[in-house]
Design an enzyme around this catalytic site. Structure first.
Site, PDB file in Angstrom:
ATOM      1  N   CYS A 275      -1.686   4.162  10.872  1.00  0.00           N
ATOM      2  CA  CYS A 275      -1.599   5.465  11.356  1.00  0.00           C
ATOM      3  C   CYS A 275      -2.990   5.740  12.427  1.00  0.00           C
ATOM      4  O   CYS A 275      -3.626   6.660  12.405  1.00  0.00           O
ATOM      5  CB  CYS A 275      -1.489   6.559  10.785  1.00  0.00           C
ATOM      6  SG  CYS A 275      -2.569   6.787   9.436  1.00  0.00           S
TER       7      CYS A 275
ATOM      8  N   ALA B 209       1.366   4.178  -1.871  1.00  0.00           N
ATOM      9  CA  ALA B 209       1.391   5.759  -2.240  1.00  0.00           C
ATOM     10  C   ALA B 209       1.169   6.547  -1.054  1.00  0.00           C
ATOM     11  O   ALA B 209       0.299   6.083  -0.042  1.00  0.00           O
ATOM     12  CB  ALA B 209       0.072   5.885  -3.371  1.00  0.00           C
ATOM     13  N   PRO B 210       1.794   7.811  -1.007  1.00  0.00           N
ATOM     14  CA  PRO B 210       2.752   8.460  -2.137  1.00  0.00           C
ATOM     15  C   PRO B 210       4.150   7.953  -2.351  1.00  0.00           C
ATOM     16  O   PRO B 210       4.631   8.571  -3.163  1.00  0.00           O
ATOM     17  CB  PRO B 210       2.495   9.787  -1.734  1.00  0.00           C
ATOM     18  CG  PRO B 210       2.269   9.884  -0.470  1.00  0.00           C
ATOM     19  CD  PRO B 210       1.485   8.513  -0.071  1.00  0.00           C
ATOM     20  N   GLY B 211       4.435   7.096  -1.551  1.00  0.00           N
ATOM     21  CA  GLY B 211       5.867   6.712  -1.446  1.00  0.00           C
ATOM     22  C   GLY B 211       6.779   6.915  -0.437  1.00  0.00           C
ATOM     23  O   GLY B 211       8.235   6.742  -0.332  1.00  0.00           O
TER      24      GLY B 211
ATOM     25  N   CYS C  19       0.705  -1.184   0.057  1.00  0.00           N
ATOM     26  CA  CYS C  19       0.107  -0.181  -0.029  1.00  0.00           C
ATOM     27  C   CYS C  19       0.892   1.349  -0.166  1.00  0.00           C
ATOM     28  O   CYS C  19       1.209   2.023   1.100  1.00  0.00           O
ATOM     29  CB  CYS C  19      -0.930  -0.099   1.217  1.00  0.00           C
ATOM     30  SG  CYS C  19      -1.834  -1.695   1.551  1.00  0.00           S
TER      31      CYS C  19
HETATM   32  N1  SAM Z   1       2.733   3.449   2.565  1.00  0.00           N
HETATM   33  C1  SAM Z   1       2.317   4.953   2.206  1.00  0.00           C
HETATM   34  C2  SAM Z   1       3.291   6.192   2.353  1.00  0.00           C
HETATM   35  O1  SAM Z   1       4.292   5.707   3.440  1.00  0.00           O
HETATM   36  O2  SAM Z   1       3.486   7.111   1.718  1.00  0.00           O
HETATM   37  C3  SAM Z   1       1.082   5.305   2.856  1.00  0.00           C
HETATM   38  C4  SAM Z   1      -0.025   4.350   2.379  1.00  0.00           C
HETATM   39  S1  SAM Z   1      -1.621   4.778   2.979  1.00  0.00           S
HETATM   40  C5  SAM Z   1      -1.305   4.747   4.821  1.00  0.00           C
HETATM   41  C6  SAM Z   1      -2.587   3.499   2.668  1.00  0.00           C
HETATM   42  C7  SAM Z   1      -2.529   3.280   1.095  1.00  0.00           C
HETATM   43  O3  SAM Z   1      -3.533   2.048   0.975  1.00  0.00           O
HETATM   44  C8  SAM Z   1      -3.187   4.408   0.090  1.00  0.00           C
HETATM   45  O4  SAM Z   1      -2.307   4.777  -0.569  1.00  0.00           O
HETATM   46  C9  SAM Z   1      -4.469   4.009  -0.374  1.00  0.00           C
HETATM   47  O5  SAM Z   1      -4.836   4.236  -1.425  1.00  0.00           O
HETATM   48  C10 SAM Z   1      -4.112   2.297  -0.457  1.00  0.00           C
HETATM   49  N2  SAM Z   1      -5.417   1.350  -0.372  1.00  0.00           N
HETATM   50  C11 SAM Z   1      -6.567   1.839  -0.281  1.00  0.00           C
HETATM   51  N3  SAM Z   1      -7.480   0.696  -0.337  1.00  0.00           N
HETATM   52  C12 SAM Z   1      -6.809  -0.306  -0.476  1.00  0.00           C
HETATM   53  C13 SAM Z   1      -6.959  -1.517  -0.515  1.00  0.00           C
HETATM   54  N4  SAM Z   1      -8.362  -2.172  -0.537  1.00  0.00           N
HETATM   55  N5  SAM Z   1      -5.939  -2.470  -0.609  1.00  0.00           N
HETATM   56  C14 SAM Z   1      -4.836  -1.974  -0.784  1.00  0.00           C
HETATM   57  N6  SAM Z   1      -4.285  -0.652  -0.641  1.00  0.00           N
HETATM   58  C15 SAM Z   1      -5.540   0.202  -0.543  1.00  0.00           C
END
Ligand code: SAM
Length: 455
Positions: free
Chosen positions: A234, A115-117, A113
């Site tokens: 988070c 984005a944004p990276g 998971c």
């Molecule tokens: N790891 C990223 C960072 O450090 O920049 C932040 C990730 S954020 C907490 C969670 C991510 O999971 C989002 O980008 C979101 O789009 C994605 N996401 C949303 N629904 C999801 C799903 N059903 N399966 C996997 N990823 C999902």
């Protein structure tokens, strides 16, 4: 900032929760700003501040606290990929990754998971030699941002995929490490983003917890036996943290892993009813936002990793290779073209990258070198962001004002006498390409990345 009573009530009894000081840090308006340096593009003055005066984040070798929040948008070094602006607590994945993986052999790492990276660029900086990073994002628009951030970071051993977690069943036993930085109810970021409070509800927490379990069940087969799962959120809610932690132990049969932490860091070690350990970051006790992390190993004897298929050799002709060697150091790289576009993959990872291309929705891999058009290369922005481009390639050093104009994709002027494809540089770091013609400079900074604000 008013925290909902229902929210506060739900946290009572949670390990490390101190209601008064927790409420206080949410009302003082204090915020913590931090960044993480890119070891591929070290700089002495990120965001215009002397590195020697910045305080280091204790759990990350590349992480620093800033005394104030500067305007990152107008710092050309930010756009050059010299650093990533990232919340301090989340840099704790460094401890999980470094303490629990063998740093003496290549690893295949998945950031599911991504984005944004933030965590992908971080993991990339920590990879042992010849390792591979797969950064995945299920939401298309967010995957595009992820790709841009990895290109800016100067990666060559990374692949960006745009898949649903369940698609990874096609890569059974492929990864040594899987990071699931799960989508969550986001309470850990309330201090930064008070508007998110409106979206919080016990129902949202439950839905997130169910989704987290679904994601973990979907990705578990892609982790090899003996491989490491890092799970983080988070959110402060036990339903998304300790309860999911127990679920990984009980249902997936993951073996919980303990981390060494320094007491002075202020991190709270939480234990669940089943004895699993996790790590909680409370903003009244650490300098950072809310965060949770726990680690598990997949039981079983370590299998040899599945051997990918041999790559499809869509090779270039000799004269094309000679032409490309003027632009990019091709030693150890496998060059191939897809229609007009040339890519470079590290030779040692080419089979894996070809395998991923066959099975997953790949948005980016290796280095996009450019377009070969009538025996000439139109270089790609990714090449400009790369240390692998040939060092003799000419660059023009821009003043701070001119660098910002370049990044706004406005007209610029330079002092030099170079002609043709030239790198736009700021303090020795490349920002992108320009093509200098007689009486005119064409600005090749990618339109979609340009700064829209005025100085
Ligand atoms: N790891 C990223 C960072 O450090 O920049 C932040 C990730 S954020 C907490 C969670 C991510 O999971 C989002 O980008 C979101 O789009 C994605 N996401 C949303 N629904 C999801 C799903 N059903 N399966 C996997 N990823 C999902």
């Amino acid at each position: 900032m008013l925290l909902p009573g229902e929210f506060l009530a739900s946290l009572r009894g949670t390990c490390g929760f101190r209601e008064d000081s927790f409420c206080r840090v949410h009302t003082t308006g204090e915020s913590v700003t931090s960044l993480r340096l890119n070891p591929l593009k070290m700089t002495e003055n990120p965001a215009g501040m002397a590195l020697s005066k910045l305080e280091q984040i204790p759990w990350s070798v590349y992480g620093y606290y800033l005394p104030e929040r500067p305007s990152f948008t107008f710092d050309p070094l930010f756009h050059a990929g010299c650093y990533y602006v990232q919340e301090a607590s989340s840099m704790f994945i460094e401890q999980a990754f470094c303490q629990l993986t063998d740093q003496n052999r290549p690893l295949r790492v998945l950031d599911l998971c991504a984005a944004p990276g933030g965590k992908s660029t971080h993991l990339y900086s920590l990879l042992p030699e010849n390792s591979l990073l797969v950064s995945n994002e299920v939401i298309r628009s967010r995957a595009a941002v992820l790709k841009d951030n990895l290109i800016r970071w100067g990666t060559e051993r990374a692949v960006v995929t745009h898949n649903d977690p369940r698609d990874f069943i096609r890569l059974e036993g492929f990864f040594d490490v899987v990071l699931v930085d799960a989508p969550c109810s986001g309470s850990g970021l309330f201090r930064r983003d008070p508007e998110a409070i409106q979206e919080w509800s016990p129902k949202a927490v439950d839905l997130c917890a169910q989704r987290q379990q679904r994601i973990l069940a979907d990705i578990w087969p892609a982790l090899r036996k003996g491989g490491l799962l890092i799970y983080s959120t988070c959110s402060y809610s036990a339903e998304e943290d300790e309860v999911v932690m127990d679920w990984i132990g009980e249902i997936l049969k993951g073996e919980n892993q303990v981390l060494q932490i320094n007491e002075q860091w202020g991190i709270c070690e939480t234990s669940s009813s089943l004895g699993c350990k996790g790590y909680r970051f409370w903003p009244d006790q650490v300098r950072g936002e809310g965060f949770f992390l726990t680690c598990f190993r997949k039981p079983g004897e370590e299998d040899p990793l599945p051997v990918p298929l041999k790559k499809n050799k869509n090779q270039l002709e000799k004269r094309e290779k000679q032409l490309l060697a003027e632009w990019i150091n091709t030693s150890g790289m496998f060059l191939f073209r897809h229609e007009q576009t040339v890519y470079a993959w590290p030779e040692l990872l080419a089979d894996e990258m070809a395998f991923l291309l066959q099975h997953m929705r790949v948005l980016y891999s290796g280095i996009r070198v450019g377009e070969l058009i009538r025996d000439k290369l139109v270089p790609d922005h990714a090449l400009a962001m790369q240390n692998r481009r040939q060092p003799q390639w000419p660059g023009e050093s821009l003043s701070p004002e001119m660098a910002v104009r370049y990044l706004q994709r406005k007209e610029i002027i330079t002092q030099g006498t170079n002609k043709g494809w030239v790198l736009a540089e700021f303090q020795g770091k490349s920002l992108g390409w320009m093509n200098i013609l007689t009486g005119r400079i064409n600005n090749y900074y990618p339109r979609e990345l340009r700064i829209l604000k005025d100085f």
